[in-house]
Design a protein around this motif. Sequence first.
Motif, PDB file in Angstrom:
ATOM      1  N   ALA A   1     -23.793  10.088  46.993  1.00  0.00           N
ATOM      2  CA  ALA A   1     -23.979   9.317  45.752  1.00  0.00           C
ATOM      3  C   ALA A   1     -25.042   8.248  45.987  1.00  0.00           C
ATOM      4  CB  ALA A   1     -22.665   8.666  45.331  1.00  0.00           C
ATOM      5  N   ALA A   2     -25.950   8.097  45.028  1.00  0.00           N
ATOM      6  CA  ALA A   2     -27.088   7.192  45.215  1.00  0.00           C
ATOM      7  C   ALA A   2     -26.635   5.763  45.498  1.00  0.00           C
ATOM      8  CB  ALA A   2     -27.962   7.233  43.959  1.00  0.00           C
ATOM      9  N   HIS A   3     -25.534   5.326  44.855  1.00  0.00           N
ATOM     10  CA  HIS A   3     -25.127   3.920  44.972  1.00  0.00           C
ATOM     11  C   HIS A   3     -24.115   3.684  46.082  1.00  0.00           C
ATOM     12  CE1 HIS A   3     -22.178   6.044  42.715  1.00  0.00           C
ATOM     13  NE2 HIS A   3     -21.358   5.032  42.727  1.00  0.00           N
TER      14      HIS A   3
ATOM     15  N   THR B   1     -21.401   8.315  61.675  1.00  0.00           N
ATOM     16  CA  THR B   1     -22.543   9.234  61.607  1.00  0.00           C
ATOM     17  C   THR B   1     -23.427   8.980  60.395  1.00  0.00           C
ATOM     18  OG1 THR B   1     -21.183  10.898  62.666  1.00  0.00           O
ATOM     19  CG2 THR B   1     -23.191  11.684  61.606  1.00  0.00           C
ATOM     20  N   HIS B   2     -22.791   8.690  59.261  1.00  0.00           N
ATOM     21  CA  HIS B   2     -23.559   8.618  58.015  1.00  0.00           C
ATOM     22  C   HIS B   2     -23.608   7.224  57.407  1.00  0.00           C
ATOM     23  CE1 HIS B   2     -23.956  12.930  57.975  1.00  0.00           C
ATOM     24  NE2 HIS B   2     -22.651  13.097  57.997  1.00  0.00           N
ATOM     25  N   GLY B   3     -22.944   6.264  58.028  1.00  0.00           N
ATOM     26  CA  GLY B   3     -22.978   4.899  57.480  1.00  0.00           C
ATOM     27  C   GLY B   3     -22.260   4.760  56.154  1.00  0.00           C
ATOM     28  N   VAL B   4     -21.297   5.672  55.872  1.00  0.00           N
ATOM     29  CA  VAL B   4     -20.495   5.513  54.644  1.00  0.00           C
ATOM     30  C   VAL B   4     -19.662   4.238  54.778  1.00  0.00           C
ATOM     31  CG1 VAL B   4     -18.525   6.508  53.377  1.00  0.00           C
ATOM     32  CG2 VAL B   4     -20.444   7.961  54.051  1.00  0.00           C
ATOM     33  N   ASP B   5     -19.557   3.490  53.688  1.00  0.00           N
ATOM     34  CA  ASP B   5     -18.760   2.257  53.663  1.00  0.00           C
ATOM     35  C   ASP B   5     -17.304   2.658  53.427  1.00  0.00           C
ATOM     36  OD1 ASP B   5     -17.599  -0.178  53.194  1.00  0.00           O
ATOM     37  OD2 ASP B   5     -18.591  -0.526  51.263  1.00  0.00           O
TER      38      ASP B   5
ATOM     39  N   LEU C   1     -17.369  12.676  39.282  1.00  0.00           N
ATOM     40  CA  LEU C   1     -16.616  11.429  39.088  1.00  0.00           C
ATOM     41  C   LEU C   1     -17.096  10.328  40.035  1.00  0.00           C
ATOM     42  CD1 LEU C   1     -13.011  12.890  38.651  1.00  0.00           C
ATOM     43  CD2 LEU C   1     -14.578  12.107  36.869  1.00  0.00           C
ATOM     44  N   VAL C   2     -17.436  10.689  41.262  1.00  0.00           N
ATOM     45  CA  VAL C   2     -17.844   9.674  42.243  1.00  0.00           C
ATOM     46  C   VAL C   2     -19.176   9.041  41.834  1.00  0.00           C
ATOM     47  CG1 VAL C   2     -18.584   9.349  44.659  1.00  0.00           C
ATOM     48  CG2 VAL C   2     -16.495  10.612  44.152  1.00  0.00           C
TER      49      VAL C   2
ATOM     50  N   GLU D   1     -18.080  13.472  51.408  1.00  0.00           N
ATOM     51  CA  GLU D   1     -19.419  14.016  51.127  1.00  0.00           C
ATOM     52  C   GLU D   1     -19.958  13.449  49.815  1.00  0.00           C
ATOM     53  OE1 GLU D   1     -21.989  16.408  52.173  1.00  0.00           O
ATOM     54  OE2 GLU D   1     -21.153  15.401  53.915  1.00  0.00           O
ATOM     55  N   ALA D   2     -19.074  13.351  48.823  1.00  0.00           N
ATOM     56  CA  ALA D   2     -19.514  12.813  47.529  1.00  0.00           C
ATOM     57  C   ALA D   2     -19.922  11.347  47.676  1.00  0.00           C
ATOM     58  CB  ALA D   2     -18.395  12.960  46.495  1.00  0.00           C
ATOM     59  N   CYS D   3     -19.195  10.586  48.475  1.00  0.00           N
ATOM     60  CA  CYS D   3     -19.567   9.171  48.696  1.00  0.00           C
ATOM     61  C   CYS D   3     -20.885   9.091  49.473  1.00  0.00           C
ATOM     62  CB  CYS D   3     -18.469   8.432  49.452  1.00  0.00           C
ATOM     63  SG  CYS D   3     -16.992   8.184  48.471  1.00  0.00           S
ATOM     64  N   ARG D   4     -21.052   9.979  50.440  1.00  0.00           N
ATOM     65  CA  ARG D   4     -22.282   9.967  51.249  1.00  0.00           C
ATOM     66  C   ARG D   4     -23.505  10.271  50.400  1.00  0.00           C
ATOM     67  NH1 ARG D   4     -25.760  13.429  53.789  1.00  0.00           N
ATOM     68  NH2 ARG D   4     -24.696  15.348  53.150  1.00  0.00           N
TER      69      ARG D   4
END
Length: 362
Positions: free
Chosen positions: A137-139, A189-193, A93-94, A132-135
Amino acid sequence: MTNGAIDRMTNGPTQPSEPYRRLLVTGGAGFIGSCYVRDVLARRDGTEITVLDKLTYAGNEANLAPVRDDPEQAARLRFVKGDIADREVVADLVGDVDAVLNFAAESHVDRSILDPEAFLVTGVIGVHVLLEACRTAAHRPRFLQVSTDEVYGSVPEGQSREDDLLAPRSPYAAAKTSGELLVRSYVVTHGVDAVVTRGSNTYGPYHHPEKLIPLFVTNAIDDKPLPLYGDGLQRRDWLYVSDHAAGIDHVLRHGRSGETYNVAGGVEMANRDTVTLLLKHLGKPWSLVRHVEDRPGHDRRYAMDGSKLAALGWRAETSFEDGLARTIDWFVANEPWWRAARSGDWDAYYERQYGQRLRTAT
Ligand SMILES: NC(=O)c1ccc[n+]([C@@H]2O[C@H](COP(=O)([O-])OP(=O)(O)OC[C@H]3O[C@@H](n4cnc5c(N)ncnc54)[C@H](O)[C@@H]3O)[C@@H](O)[C@H]2O)c1
Protein backbone atom coordinates in the motif's frame (compact mmCIF):
# COMPACT_ATOMS: atom_id res chain seq x y z
CA MET A 1 -1.03 5.54 33.99
CA THR A 2 -4.24 5.31 32.01
CA ASN A 3 -6.94 3.02 33.26
CA GLY A 4 -8.13 -0.16 31.59
CA ALA A 5 -10.83 1.45 29.44
CA ILE A 6 -10.05 2.90 26.02
CA ASP A 7 -8.14 6.03 26.99
CA ARG A 8 -10.77 8.53 28.18
CA MET A 9 -8.38 11.39 27.42
CA THR A 10 -8.93 10.73 23.75
CA ASN A 11 -12.72 11.06 23.92
CA GLY A 12 -14.35 13.71 21.80
CA PRO A 13 -13.59 14.83 18.29
CA THR A 14 -10.66 13.08 16.67
CA GLN A 15 -7.71 15.44 16.63
CA PRO A 16 -6.19 16.40 13.28
CA SER A 17 -2.98 14.83 14.59
CA GLU A 18 -4.74 11.48 15.24
CA PRO A 19 -2.75 9.11 13.06
CA TYR A 20 -5.21 6.20 13.24
CA ARG A 21 -8.56 7.65 12.25
CA ARG A 22 -9.53 5.03 9.63
CA LEU A 23 -9.15 1.45 10.82
CA LEU A 24 -9.54 -1.97 9.23
CA VAL A 25 -10.50 -4.45 11.96
CA THR A 26 -10.39 -8.05 10.79
CA GLY A 27 -12.35 -10.56 12.88
CA GLY A 28 -14.41 -7.63 14.16
CA ALA A 29 -17.55 -9.77 14.51
CA GLY A 30 -15.84 -12.11 16.99
CA PHE A 31 -15.58 -11.86 20.76
CA ILE A 32 -12.63 -9.50 21.32
CA GLY A 33 -12.72 -7.77 17.91
CA SER A 34 -16.35 -6.74 18.34
CA CYS A 35 -15.60 -5.36 21.81
CA TYR A 36 -12.80 -3.29 20.29
CA VAL A 37 -15.15 -1.97 17.58
CA ARG A 38 -17.95 -1.17 20.05
CA ASP A 39 -15.62 0.56 22.51
CA VAL A 40 -13.70 2.63 19.97
CA LEU A 41 -16.79 3.80 18.07
CA ALA A 42 -18.53 4.70 21.34
CA ARG A 43 -15.58 6.58 22.79
CA ARG A 44 -13.67 8.13 19.93
CA ASP A 45 -15.72 10.45 17.73
CA GLY A 46 -14.48 10.69 14.17
CA THR A 47 -12.86 7.26 14.02
CA GLU A 48 -14.16 5.16 11.13
CA ILE A 49 -13.95 1.38 11.15
CA THR A 50 -14.25 -1.18 8.39
CA VAL A 51 -14.78 -4.70 9.73
CA LEU A 52 -13.66 -7.59 7.53
CA ASP A 53 -15.01 -10.86 8.88
CA LYS A 54 -15.62 -14.25 7.32
CA LEU A 55 -18.48 -14.95 9.76
CA THR A 56 -17.31 -18.43 10.67
CA TYR A 57 -19.36 -20.26 13.33
CA ALA A 58 -17.64 -17.93 15.85
CA GLY A 59 -18.40 -14.66 14.05
CA ASN A 60 -21.72 -12.99 14.69
CA GLU A 61 -22.94 -9.68 13.31
CA ALA A 62 -25.26 -9.42 16.32
CA ASN A 63 -22.11 -8.66 18.35
CA LEU A 64 -22.12 -5.26 16.64
CA ALA A 65 -25.81 -4.54 17.37
CA PRO A 66 -25.05 -1.80 19.95
CA VAL A 67 -23.26 0.12 17.18
CA ARG A 68 -26.14 -0.40 14.73
CA ASP A 69 -28.55 0.93 17.36
CA ASP A 70 -26.79 4.30 17.41
CA PRO A 71 -27.15 6.08 14.05
CA GLU A 72 -24.09 8.28 14.59
CA GLN A 73 -21.86 5.29 15.38
CA ALA A 74 -23.47 3.14 12.69
CA ALA A 75 -22.51 5.75 10.09
CA ARG A 76 -18.84 5.23 11.02
CA LEU A 77 -18.97 1.43 10.66
CA ARG A 78 -18.75 -0.52 7.43
CA PHE A 79 -19.07 -4.30 7.44
CA VAL A 80 -17.53 -6.49 4.76
CA LYS A 81 -18.07 -10.24 4.82
CA GLY A 82 -14.87 -11.81 3.54
CA ASP A 83 -11.72 -13.79 4.21
CA ILE A 84 -8.36 -12.32 5.24
CA ALA A 85 -6.77 -14.90 2.94
CA ASP A 86 -8.53 -13.29 -0.07
CA ARG A 87 -5.86 -11.09 -1.70
CA GLU A 88 -8.18 -8.93 -3.77
CA VAL A 89 -10.61 -8.08 -1.00
CA VAL A 90 -7.79 -7.35 1.43
CA ALA A 91 -5.76 -5.18 -0.98
CA ASP A 92 -8.84 -3.14 -1.74
CA LEU A 93 -9.65 -2.49 1.93
CA VAL A 94 -6.07 -1.88 3.10
CA GLY A 95 -5.68 0.81 0.45
CA ASP A 96 -8.08 3.01 2.41
CA VAL A 97 -6.99 2.87 6.04
CA ASP A 98 -4.39 4.20 8.49
CA ALA A 99 -4.06 0.93 10.41
CA VAL A 100 -5.01 -2.73 10.20
CA LEU A 101 -5.78 -4.64 13.40
CA ASN A 102 -5.87 -8.40 12.87
CA PHE A 103 -8.18 -10.15 15.33
CA ALA A 104 -9.25 -12.77 12.75
CA ALA A 105 -8.31 -16.32 13.73
CA GLU A 106 -9.69 -19.70 14.50
CA SER A 107 -9.49 -19.35 18.26
CA HIS A 108 -10.47 -22.57 20.01
CA VAL A 109 -7.64 -24.91 21.09
CA ASP A 110 -9.93 -27.96 21.25
CA ARG A 111 -11.07 -27.43 17.65
CA SER A 112 -7.41 -27.07 16.57
CA ILE A 113 -6.82 -30.57 17.93
CA LEU A 114 -9.86 -31.99 16.11
CA ASP A 115 -9.35 -30.13 12.84
CA PRO A 116 -6.24 -27.91 12.49
CA GLU A 117 -6.26 -26.90 8.82
CA ALA A 118 -8.40 -23.75 9.07
CA PHE A 119 -6.11 -22.55 11.87
CA LEU A 120 -3.14 -22.63 9.53
CA VAL A 121 -4.92 -21.08 6.55
CA THR A 122 -6.19 -18.10 8.56
CA GLY A 123 -3.27 -17.89 11.01
CA VAL A 124 -0.45 -18.15 8.47
CA ILE A 125 -1.71 -17.53 4.91
CA GLY A 126 -4.23 -14.94 6.11
CA VAL A 127 -1.60 -13.02 8.09
CA HIS A 128 0.73 -13.15 5.11
CA VAL A 129 -1.94 -11.70 2.81
CA LEU A 130 -2.55 -8.84 5.25
CA LEU A 131 1.18 -8.12 5.56
CA GLU A 132 1.66 -8.11 1.79
CA ALA A 133 -1.20 -5.64 1.45
CA CYS A 134 0.38 -3.37 4.08
CA ARG A 135 3.78 -3.67 2.39
CA THR A 136 2.48 -2.72 -1.04
CA ALA A 137 0.00 0.00 0.00
CA ALA A 138 1.39 3.40 -1.00
CA HIS A 139 0.72 4.97 2.42
CA ARG A 140 2.12 2.04 4.49
CA PRO A 141 -0.56 1.57 7.18
CA ARG A 142 0.43 0.34 10.65
CA PHE A 143 -0.27 -3.37 11.22
CA LEU A 144 -1.21 -4.77 14.62
CA GLN A 145 -1.26 -8.54 15.09
CA VAL A 146 -3.40 -9.76 17.99
CA SER A 147 -1.59 -12.75 19.47
CA THR A 148 -1.80 -14.76 22.65
CA ASP A 149 0.05 -15.84 25.80
CA GLU A 150 -0.27 -19.39 24.46
CA VAL A 151 2.77 -18.79 22.23
CA TYR A 152 4.94 -19.15 25.37
CA GLY A 153 3.63 -22.65 26.08
CA SER A 154 3.12 -23.87 29.61
CA VAL A 155 4.91 -21.73 32.23
CA PRO A 156 5.54 -23.79 35.39
CA GLU A 157 6.76 -20.80 37.39
CA GLY A 158 7.49 -17.09 37.08
CA GLN A 159 5.99 -14.89 34.38
CA SER A 160 6.59 -14.83 30.63
CA ARG A 161 8.37 -11.80 29.25
CA GLU A 162 8.25 -10.67 25.66
CA ASP A 163 11.74 -11.90 24.75
CA ASP A 164 11.25 -15.40 26.24
CA LEU A 165 11.51 -18.49 24.08
CA LEU A 166 8.32 -19.26 22.17
CA ALA A 167 7.21 -22.85 22.79
CA PRO A 168 3.67 -23.38 21.43
CA ARG A 169 2.14 -26.75 22.31
CA SER A 170 -1.18 -26.87 20.41
CA PRO A 171 -1.90 -26.39 16.70
CA TYR A 172 -3.74 -23.19 17.66
CA ALA A 173 -0.71 -21.80 19.50
CA ALA A 174 1.63 -22.94 16.71
CA ALA A 175 -0.46 -21.07 14.12
CA LYS A 176 -0.46 -17.93 16.29
CA THR A 177 3.32 -18.19 16.76
CA SER A 178 3.79 -18.58 13.01
CA GLY A 179 1.70 -15.47 12.38
CA GLU A 180 3.88 -13.50 14.79
CA LEU A 181 7.07 -14.69 13.12
CA LEU A 182 5.77 -13.56 9.74
CA VAL A 183 5.06 -10.13 11.20
CA ARG A 184 8.59 -9.93 12.56
CA SER A 185 10.03 -10.91 9.19
CA TYR A 186 8.06 -8.16 7.41
CA VAL A 187 9.30 -5.55 9.86
CA VAL A 188 12.91 -6.60 9.41
CA THR A 189 12.91 -7.37 5.70
CA HIS A 190 10.42 -4.87 4.32
CA GLY A 191 10.25 -2.14 6.96
CA VAL A 192 6.50 -2.66 7.51
CA ASP A 193 5.31 -0.67 10.54
CA ALA A 194 3.95 -3.43 12.77
CA VAL A 195 3.38 -4.31 16.42
CA VAL A 196 2.25 -7.50 18.16
CA THR A 197 0.14 -7.91 21.30
CA ARG A 198 0.00 -11.09 23.38
CA GLY A 199 -3.17 -11.19 25.43
CA SER A 200 -4.03 -13.33 28.43
CA ASN A 201 -7.05 -15.64 28.56
CA THR A 202 -9.93 -13.29 27.93
CA TYR A 203 -13.51 -13.42 29.23
CA GLY A 204 -16.59 -11.21 29.13
CA PRO A 205 -19.89 -10.58 27.31
CA TYR A 206 -20.36 -11.99 23.78
CA HIS A 207 -17.86 -14.81 24.44
CA HIS A 208 -18.65 -17.86 22.31
CA PRO A 209 -20.16 -20.56 24.56
CA GLU A 210 -17.57 -23.16 23.48
CA LYS A 211 -15.00 -21.51 25.82
CA LEU A 212 -14.59 -22.45 29.49
CA ILE A 213 -16.37 -19.61 31.31
CA PRO A 214 -19.36 -19.15 28.96
CA LEU A 215 -19.69 -22.93 28.50
CA PHE A 216 -19.92 -23.47 32.23
CA VAL A 217 -22.22 -20.48 32.79
CA THR A 218 -24.65 -21.55 30.07
CA ASN A 219 -24.56 -25.24 31.04
CA ALA A 220 -25.13 -24.30 34.69
CA ILE A 221 -28.11 -22.09 33.77
CA ASP A 222 -29.60 -25.21 32.14
CA ASP A 223 -28.53 -27.48 35.05
CA LYS A 224 -26.38 -29.49 32.62
CA PRO A 225 -23.08 -31.16 33.61
CA LEU A 226 -19.93 -28.99 33.56
CA PRO A 227 -17.08 -30.96 31.92
CA LEU A 228 -13.95 -29.89 33.83
CA TYR A 229 -10.71 -31.10 32.23
CA GLY A 230 -8.49 -33.34 34.41
CA ASP A 231 -7.92 -32.20 37.99
CA GLY A 232 -9.01 -28.62 37.20
CA LEU A 233 -5.77 -27.29 38.66
CA GLN A 234 -4.62 -25.68 35.38
CA ARG A 235 -3.86 -22.03 36.10
CA ARG A 236 -4.92 -19.15 33.84
CA ASP A 237 -4.19 -15.42 33.86
CA TRP A 238 -7.61 -13.80 33.21
CA LEU A 239 -8.16 -10.53 31.34
CA TYR A 240 -11.54 -8.81 31.04
CA VAL A 241 -12.47 -8.25 27.40
CA SER A 242 -12.76 -4.44 27.44
CA ASP A 243 -9.37 -4.29 29.18
CA HIS A 244 -7.94 -6.46 26.41
CA ALA A 245 -9.44 -4.17 23.75
CA ALA A 246 -8.04 -1.11 25.53
CA GLY A 247 -4.58 -2.67 25.86
CA ILE A 248 -4.55 -3.39 22.13
CA ASP A 249 -5.63 0.18 21.39
CA HIS A 250 -2.84 1.50 23.61
CA VAL A 251 -0.26 -0.55 21.72
CA LEU A 252 -1.66 0.64 18.39
CA ARG A 253 -1.22 4.25 19.43
CA HIS A 254 1.91 4.09 21.56
CA GLY A 255 3.76 0.86 20.71
CA ARG A 256 7.13 0.98 18.95
CA SER A 257 7.27 -0.60 15.54
CA GLY A 258 8.76 -4.08 15.60
CA GLU A 259 7.97 -4.56 19.29
CA THR A 260 5.76 -7.11 21.03
CA TYR A 261 3.74 -6.30 24.16
CA ASN A 262 2.14 -8.61 26.70
CA VAL A 263 -1.41 -7.50 27.56
CA ALA A 264 -1.52 -9.23 30.92
CA GLY A 265 -4.60 -9.78 33.06
CA GLY A 266 -2.62 -10.05 36.28
CA VAL A 267 -5.26 -12.38 37.79
CA GLU A 268 -4.01 -15.93 38.23
CA MET A 269 -6.66 -18.54 39.02
CA ALA A 270 -6.88 -22.33 39.00
CA ASN A 271 -9.74 -23.42 36.75
CA ARG A 272 -11.54 -25.13 39.58
CA ASP A 273 -11.48 -21.93 41.64
CA THR A 274 -12.96 -20.05 38.68
CA VAL A 275 -15.72 -22.66 38.53
CA THR A 276 -16.35 -22.33 42.27
CA LEU A 277 -16.80 -18.54 41.94
CA LEU A 278 -19.02 -18.95 38.91
CA LEU A 279 -21.32 -21.50 40.57
CA LYS A 280 -21.54 -19.36 43.70
CA HIS A 281 -22.63 -16.32 41.66
CA LEU A 282 -25.30 -18.37 39.89
CA GLY A 283 -26.41 -20.15 43.08
CA LYS A 284 -25.77 -23.57 41.50
CA PRO A 285 -24.22 -26.66 43.20
CA TRP A 286 -20.71 -28.11 42.68
CA SER A 287 -22.43 -31.44 41.97
CA LEU A 288 -22.92 -30.23 38.37
CA VAL A 289 -19.15 -30.56 37.82
CA ARG A 290 -17.78 -33.70 36.12
CA HIS A 291 -14.02 -34.34 35.98
CA VAL A 292 -13.48 -35.47 32.38
CA GLU A 293 -10.43 -36.75 30.47
CA ASP A 294 -7.98 -33.89 30.03
CA ARG A 295 -7.20 -32.09 26.76
CA PRO A 296 -4.06 -33.63 25.17
CA GLY A 297 -1.04 -31.40 25.73
CA HIS A 298 -3.07 -29.17 28.06
CA ASP A 299 -0.86 -26.32 29.27
CA ARG A 300 -0.79 -26.31 33.08
CA ARG A 301 -0.15 -22.65 33.58
CA TYR A 302 0.07 -19.31 31.81
CA ALA A 303 1.28 -16.14 33.50
CA MET A 304 2.62 -13.00 31.85
CA ASP A 305 4.66 -10.04 33.02
CA GLY A 306 2.85 -6.85 31.97
CA SER A 307 5.61 -4.40 32.88
CA LYS A 308 6.63 -3.53 29.30
CA LEU A 309 3.13 -2.23 28.49
CA ALA A 310 2.88 -0.66 31.96
CA ALA A 311 6.01 1.35 31.08
CA LEU A 312 4.02 2.73 28.13
CA GLY A 313 1.31 3.80 30.57
CA TRP A 314 -1.27 1.01 30.54
CA ARG A 315 -2.36 -1.86 32.71
CA ALA A 316 -5.62 -3.84 33.14
CA GLU A 317 -8.03 -2.45 35.72
CA THR A 318 -10.95 -4.87 36.09
CA SER A 319 -10.85 -7.21 39.10
CA PHE A 320 -11.72 -10.83 38.38
CA GLU A 321 -14.64 -10.75 40.81
CA ASP A 322 -16.19 -7.70 39.09
CA GLY A 323 -15.48 -8.92 35.58
CA LEU A 324 -16.83 -12.39 36.29
CA ALA A 325 -20.00 -11.01 37.89
CA ARG A 326 -20.56 -8.68 34.91
CA THR A 327 -19.97 -11.56 32.50
CA ILE A 328 -22.34 -13.97 34.23
CA ASP A 329 -25.04 -11.30 34.57
CA TRP A 330 -24.71 -10.55 30.84
CA PHE A 331 -25.21 -14.22 29.93
CA VAL A 332 -28.22 -14.47 32.23
CA ALA A 333 -29.73 -11.37 30.59
CA ASN A 334 -28.88 -12.37 27.00
CA GLU A 335 -30.19 -15.89 26.68
CA PRO A 336 -31.35 -15.52 23.03
CA TRP A 337 -27.80 -14.54 22.04
CA TRP A 338 -26.13 -17.63 23.50
CA ARG A 339 -28.92 -20.02 22.57
CA ALA A 340 -28.42 -18.90 18.93
CA ALA A 341 -24.67 -19.48 19.28
CA ARG A 342 -25.43 -23.00 20.55
CA SER A 343 -27.45 -23.90 17.46
CA GLY A 344 -26.39 -25.16 14.01
CA ASP A 345 -23.60 -27.72 14.33
CA TRP A 346 -23.25 -27.11 18.09
CA ASP A 347 -24.73 -30.45 19.16
CA ALA A 348 -22.45 -32.38 16.78
CA TYR A 349 -19.41 -30.46 18.04
CA TYR A 350 -20.40 -30.92 21.68
CA GLU A 351 -20.90 -34.66 21.25
CA ARG A 352 -17.54 -35.00 19.47
CA GLN A 353 -15.70 -32.99 22.11
CA TYR A 354 -17.46 -34.03 25.32
CA GLY A 355 -19.81 -36.96 24.60
CA GLN A 356 -17.43 -39.81 25.39
CA ARG A 357 -15.64 -37.77 28.04
CA LEU A 358 -18.90 -37.19 29.93
CA ARG A 359 -19.94 -40.84 29.62
CA THR A 360 -16.66 -41.89 31.30
CA ALA A 361 -16.46 -38.96 33.73
CA THR A 362 -15.82 -39.23 37.45
N1 LIG B 1 -10.11 -15.33 23.51
C1 LIG B 1 -8.95 -15.29 24.13
O1 LIG B 1 -8.84 -15.68 25.30
C2 LIG B 1 -7.74 -14.73 23.42
C3 LIG B 1 -6.61 -14.42 24.19
C4 LIG B 1 -5.50 -13.87 23.52
C5 LIG B 1 -5.52 -13.66 22.17
N2 LIG B 1 -6.63 -13.98 21.45
C6 LIG B 1 -6.63 -13.70 20.01
O2 LIG B 1 -7.56 -12.65 19.82
C7 LIG B 1 -8.15 -12.76 18.53
C8 LIG B 1 -9.66 -12.75 18.67
O3 LIG B 1 -10.04 -13.84 19.50
P1 LIG B 1 -11.57 -14.10 19.84
O4 LIG B 1 -11.61 -14.83 21.12
O5 LIG B 1 -12.32 -12.84 19.68
O6 LIG B 1 -11.95 -15.11 18.67
P2 LIG B 1 -13.36 -15.45 18.02
O7 LIG B 1 -13.26 -16.86 17.56
O8 LIG B 1 -14.47 -15.05 18.94
O9 LIG B 1 -13.45 -14.48 16.77
C9 LIG B 1 -12.68 -14.66 15.62
C10 LIG B 1 -13.34 -13.89 14.50
O10 LIG B 1 -12.52 -14.01 13.33
C11 LIG B 1 -13.36 -14.31 12.23
N3 LIG B 1 -12.56 -15.07 11.26
C12 LIG B 1 -12.03 -16.32 11.40
N4 LIG B 1 -11.34 -16.66 10.31
C13 LIG B 1 -11.40 -15.59 9.45
C14 LIG B 1 -10.87 -15.33 8.18
N5 LIG B 1 -10.13 -16.24 7.52
N6 LIG B 1 -11.12 -14.13 7.61
C15 LIG B 1 -11.87 -13.21 8.26
N7 LIG B 1 -12.41 -13.41 9.46
C16 LIG B 1 -12.17 -14.59 10.07
C17 LIG B 1 -14.51 -15.12 12.81
O11 LIG B 1 -15.66 -15.09 11.96
C18 LIG B 1 -14.73 -14.39 14.13
O12 LIG B 1 -15.61 -13.31 13.98
C19 LIG B 1 -7.62 -14.05 17.92
O13 LIG B 1 -6.57 -13.72 17.04
C20 LIG B 1 -7.10 -14.83 19.12
O14 LIG B 1 -6.02 -15.66 18.73
C21 LIG B 1 -7.75 -14.51 22.05
